[in-house]
Design a protein around this motif. Structure first.
Motif, short mmCIF file in Angstrom:
data_model
loop_
_atom_site.label_atom_id
_atom_site.label_comp_id
_atom_site.label_asym_id
_atom_site.label_seq_id
_atom_site.Cartn_x
_atom_site.Cartn_y
_atom_site.Cartn_z
N CYS A 1 115.90 12.71 -87.26
CA CYS A 1 115.10 11.63 -87.85
C CYS A 1 115.63 11.26 -89.24
O CYS A 1 115.75 10.07 -89.56
N TRP A 2 115.94 12.26 -90.06
CA TRP A 2 116.49 11.95 -91.38
C TRP A 2 117.77 11.13 -91.26
O TRP A 2 117.94 10.10 -91.93
N GLN A 3 118.67 11.59 -90.43
CA GLN A 3 119.96 10.91 -90.29
C GLN A 3 119.77 9.48 -89.80
O GLN A 3 120.41 8.55 -90.31
N THR A 4 118.88 9.30 -88.84
CA THR A 4 118.68 7.97 -88.27
C THR A 4 117.96 7.04 -89.25
O THR A 4 118.37 5.89 -89.45
N VAL A 5 116.90 7.53 -89.88
CA VAL A 5 116.14 6.70 -90.81
C VAL A 5 117.00 6.27 -91.99
O VAL A 5 116.96 5.11 -92.42
N GLU A 6 117.77 7.18 -92.52
CA GLU A 6 118.56 6.87 -93.70
C GLU A 6 119.79 6.02 -93.41
O GLU A 6 120.45 5.54 -94.33
N GLU B 1 119.94 8.05 -66.14
CA GLU B 1 120.11 9.49 -65.93
C GLU B 1 120.41 10.23 -67.22
O GLU B 1 120.02 11.38 -67.39
N ASP B 2 121.12 9.60 -68.15
CA ASP B 2 121.50 10.25 -69.40
C ASP B 2 121.02 9.40 -70.58
O ASP B 2 121.82 8.76 -71.26
N PRO B 3 119.71 9.39 -70.85
CA PRO B 3 119.17 8.48 -71.86
C PRO B 3 119.57 8.90 -73.28
O PRO B 3 119.74 10.10 -73.56
N PRO B 4 119.71 7.94 -74.18
CA PRO B 4 120.08 8.26 -75.56
C PRO B 4 118.89 8.75 -76.37
O PRO B 4 117.73 8.57 -76.00
N SER B 5 119.20 9.36 -77.51
CA SER B 5 118.16 9.76 -78.45
C SER B 5 117.46 8.53 -79.00
O SER B 5 118.07 7.48 -79.17
N SER B 6 116.17 8.68 -79.30
CA SER B 6 115.38 7.53 -79.73
C SER B 6 114.50 7.90 -80.91
O SER B 6 113.69 8.82 -80.82
N LEU B 7 114.65 7.16 -82.02
CA LEU B 7 113.74 7.34 -83.14
C LEU B 7 112.33 6.92 -82.74
O LEU B 7 111.35 7.50 -83.20
N LEU C 1 114.36 13.18 -78.97
CA LEU C 1 113.72 12.80 -77.71
C LEU C 1 114.26 11.46 -77.23
O LEU C 1 114.47 10.54 -78.03
N PRO C 2 114.43 11.31 -75.93
CA PRO C 2 114.67 9.99 -75.37
C PRO C 2 113.33 9.30 -75.11
O PRO C 2 112.28 9.95 -75.12
N VAL C 3 113.37 8.00 -74.90
CA VAL C 3 112.13 7.29 -74.54
C VAL C 3 111.61 7.81 -73.21
O VAL C 3 110.41 8.02 -73.02
N THR C 4 112.52 8.03 -72.28
CA THR C 4 112.16 8.61 -70.99
C THR C 4 113.35 9.42 -70.51
O THR C 4 114.39 9.47 -71.17
N HIS C 5 113.22 10.07 -69.39
CA HIS C 5 114.31 10.91 -68.91
C HIS C 5 114.23 11.02 -67.40
O HIS C 5 113.21 10.74 -66.78
N GLY C 6 115.36 11.41 -66.79
CA GLY C 6 115.37 11.70 -65.37
C GLY C 6 115.67 10.54 -64.46
O GLY C 6 115.67 10.71 -63.24
N GLY C 7 115.91 9.34 -65.02
CA GLY C 7 116.23 8.21 -64.17
C GLY C 7 115.03 7.70 -63.40
O GLY C 7 113.88 8.06 -63.68
N ARG C 8 115.29 6.87 -62.42
CA ARG C 8 114.20 6.27 -61.64
C ARG C 8 113.65 7.27 -60.64
O ARG C 8 114.38 8.01 -60.00
N ASP C 9 112.32 7.28 -60.51
CA ASP C 9 111.67 8.22 -59.61
C ASP C 9 110.75 7.52 -58.61
O ASP C 9 110.00 8.17 -57.90
#
Length: 314
Positions: free
Chosen positions: A170-175, A137-143, A117-125
């Motif tokens: 989550c495993w990949q990011t946490v570790e 517009e293209d948010p990154p993945s977020s732990l 999941l990203p923190v948010t998506h879709g850019g400014r509205d």
């Protein structure tokens, strides 16, 4: 003409119990959702009114909006709102069935290519949003957004196709965490506390505990706050304490701290209750309404933590 109607509630006295003082604060300040949650947790209230209040924030796409998470204003569904809604459903034992299937479909629709999941998506509205939340517009993945959601879905034995790839993320990011941030560590703990592979979770938590101590991400001496740096991006007074990581004695993060360190942390938490009965919001405040809406949430969490550790709240 003489005044009519009920007399205003008197301010709570500092001699009254923490729970009584917090109750007065909640009735005076909280949204209906937090009023219902407080009643459910501390006044033997029913779960149905909580779920009814939460439904007011739900959108047709299965997500949630309408400033459920106060830092994101407007009606648009956002991943952080969905995570907040799932925490509410988890708290009342309703995290399952069709209501959660709908949320998982929404999460699938907004997930990144790696399933997170990203923190948010879709850019400014056009709707107001906290300046520290990136709207691109293209948010990154977020732990931060993914870890707590994946953790509570596992805790409630929810199985959905989206969950498999999100768990791998989550495993990949946490570790692979090295230089980290308190909010990121909190999200990692929320994942590790509930993911099914317990030996792997315990090993990952042990490594994160050493990281937290090495990078001084937890205040171990609350009487000497100036000795502990505030992490980049946090508000000037936004320190993090052992109880922020180990919300209950059953958390894997509890093993990171000695009994004395945890006791001092809980003493500090209890002492933060303010004269009006509520607990303060430590994070950055960017609009007048945000701390007003957030303080009842923080107050309920503080009472939960103190009660979980056997502290008297009344």
């Amino acid at each position: 003409m003489p005044e009519t109607g009920a007399s205003p509630l008197p301010p709570p006295s500092l001699s009254q119990s923490p729970l009584f003082r917090a109750e007065q604060f909640v009735w005076l300040t909280a949204r209906v959702l937090e009023q219902r949650l407080f009643a459910y947790h501390f006044l033997n209230g029913a779960a149905d009114p909580v779920e009814t209040a939460l439904d007011a924030y739900r959108n047709e796409d299965g997500g949630y909006g309408h400033a459920l998470e106060p830092d994101l204003r407007g009606p648009v569904s956002r991943p952080l709102h969905a995570g907040h809604a799932l925490r509410v459903l988890d708290a009342i034992g309703r995290c399952g069935g069709q209501r959660v299937d709908r949320v998982c479909r929404y999460l699938t629709s907004v997930s990144t290519p790696d399933g997170a999941l990203p923190v948010t998506h879709g850019g400014r509205d056009g709707y107001p949003t906290a300046p520290f939340i990136p709207l691109v517009e293209d948010p990154p993945s977020s732990l931060l957004a993914t870890g707590p959601v994946v953790g509570l879905l596992h805790r409630n034995e929810v199985w959905h196709a989206w969950l498999f790839r999100a768990t791998d993320f989550c495993w990949q990011t946490v570790e692979s965490l090295e230089k980290s941030h308190p909010h990121e560590i909190e999200a990692a703990v929320a994942f590790l506390d509930s993911v099914p592979d317990r030996p792997r979770a315990e090993a990952a938590a042990d490594r994160l505990g050493r990281l937290v101590r090495d990078q001084r991400l937890a205040v171990l001496e609350p009487d000497d706050l100036d000795a502990y740096p505030v992490s980049p991006g946090c508000a000037p007074a936004e320190h993090h304490f052992p109880h922020d990581y180990a919300r209950t004695p059953h958390s894997l993060a509890r093993a990171w701290f000695t009994d004395d360190e945890m006791s001092r942390s809980l003493d500090h938490l209890a002492g933060e209750q303010q004269e009006d009965g509520g607990w303060p919001v430590r994070r950055r405040q960017w609009a007048p309404s945000v701390p007003l809406e957030a303080r009842p949430m923080v107050t309920i969490q503080a009472l939960h933590t103190l009660r979980a550790y056997g502290r008297h709240i009344g």
